[in-house]
Design a protein around this motif. Sequence first.
Motif, short mmCIF file in Angstrom:
data_model
loop_
_atom_site.label_atom_id
_atom_site.label_comp_id
_atom_site.label_asym_id
_atom_site.label_seq_id
_atom_site.Cartn_x
_atom_site.Cartn_y
_atom_site.Cartn_z
N PRO A 380 0.81 -1.23 0.00
CA PRO A 380 0.00 0.00 0.00
C PRO A 380 0.84 1.27 0.00
CG PRO A 380 -0.92 -1.62 1.50
CD PRO A 380 0.38 -2.17 1.05
N THR A 381 1.89 1.30 0.81
CA THR A 381 2.75 2.49 0.84
C THR A 381 3.49 2.66 -0.48
OG1 THR A 381 3.05 2.30 3.24
CG2 THR A 381 4.67 3.60 2.03
N LEU A 382 4.02 1.58 -1.00
CA LEU A 382 4.80 1.63 -2.23
C LEU A 382 3.96 2.10 -3.41
CD1 LEU A 382 7.55 0.99 -3.57
CD2 LEU A 382 6.69 -1.33 -3.98
N LEU A 383 2.75 1.55 -3.53
CA LEU A 383 1.92 1.85 -4.69
C LEU A 383 1.15 3.16 -4.55
CD1 LEU A 383 0.50 -1.64 -5.71
CD2 LEU A 383 2.55 -0.49 -6.52
N VAL A 384 0.56 3.38 -3.39
CA VAL A 384 -0.32 4.54 -3.21
C VAL A 384 0.46 5.80 -2.85
CG1 VAL A 384 -2.26 5.47 -1.90
CG2 VAL A 384 -2.26 3.07 -2.57
N VAL A 385 1.42 5.68 -1.95
CA VAL A 385 2.14 6.86 -1.46
C VAL A 385 3.30 7.24 -2.37
CG1 VAL A 385 3.44 7.82 0.49
CG2 VAL A 385 1.49 6.30 0.91
N VAL A 386 4.02 6.24 -2.90
CA VAL A 386 5.22 6.52 -3.69
C VAL A 386 4.93 6.58 -5.19
CG1 VAL A 386 7.54 5.70 -4.29
CG2 VAL A 386 6.69 5.46 -1.94
#
Length: 437
Positions: A380-386
């Motif tokens: 989730p962090t890799l795809l949505v935030v980054v």
Amino acid sequence: MNAALRRLGDALLPDTPAGRTLAVGAGIDSLGTGMFFASFALYFIGVVGITANQIALATTLAGGLALLAPVPLGRLADRLGAGRFYVVLLLLRGIGYGCFALVSDFTTFLVLTVLLTAADRASSPIQQAVVTSVIGGRDRTRTMATIRAVRNVGLTAGFLLAGVVFATGRPAAFTALFVGNGISFLVVAAAVRYVLRRTGTVMLHRPSRAERDSLDTASPATTVRSPFRDWWFMVFTVGNGVLSLYDTVLIVLLPIWVIEYTSVPLAWVPVLMAVNTVLTVVLQVYVARFAEGTAAASRLLALAGVLMAVCCGLFALGQLSGTAVAIAAVFVAVVALSIAENVHSVAAWELSSELSPPPAVARYLGAFSLGMTGQKVVGPTLLVVVLLPTGLIAWPVLGATFGVAALVSRTAARRSLAERRRPSCVVAPHSTLEVKK
């Protein structure tokens, strides 16, 4: 009507009685799980008084602490026997989930959530080890595919049945739901125990110290390496984890992207989710027939990578287009990604089972599961935030990542298989195994 249901059952369920029993048990399990996860937040926030932030904190801590649980528990399963250990694990999970009915404070909720998340994470690879032990052969992957399809049906039914609890809103109804979920695990434990006895799966005698010494003297390659020291297996595991990002794309990324980056109406989000669920139920067992053997499974990995890359291209088109074209592009993209998900799943089951040495199947499968659980933590962090804020370039980057991951996974699987087929890599059964009489 009965004939149609019989044909549907024959198409979806495994051919063996043992496989059918395990699949039905998985359906009962997921029915209770679906009811629980659809209603537990409402109960603990609205009735017990635990805050939403506390529930989020407990879930996050449990996910992080339980990340590596499949490996030590898998090692324990190899020592005690995967079948026996899986039955015990089901019993403990049943008691634990039933105890949610007694929770009245955050501390108890946190402890139960951490322990049960660890047990849940370890349960899936150990279940695969049991299927490998009991079923084996060409029916192994088909049985796993059936279990996954039946689980989707059970979860959907559980979500719908939870609506009855929502309608009453009474604490007693939630208590009955939690207890019922706990009982579902006990029923599955009884079914697994029945299958183990019916198929004649028994424990092999553990070699004595003298026998182990003689094995070690006879050959220097009589012990099983830790999966973390098995280079090609771990490369395969990491590649599989990257391919498993489709899960985060569907569950987390897709709704946010549709809302913020496309002209697709919000009402289409649940429709797209339903398309994925229906295709999983319909396709999962069908595509399993194309994964018989390591060569066929390796080809499916390449196909999965191609379909995921195509999906990313369609998402890019949907981001650039007006409403009508965007809807069509996103719909086809979800279909492609759903097919890729089902193709990838059967290939991963087949190859991970073949790459796991018999004396350490549960341990290796536990390590292999870290790829999937790891992407759930960082995905989730890799795809949505980054990645998502980079704009349109996110899709070719993600598509290329899927393609490279498929190529790396396929290469690693081939290298690992070639390594295991060398005469010097023969492994002696130094730990407890399970075989059929």
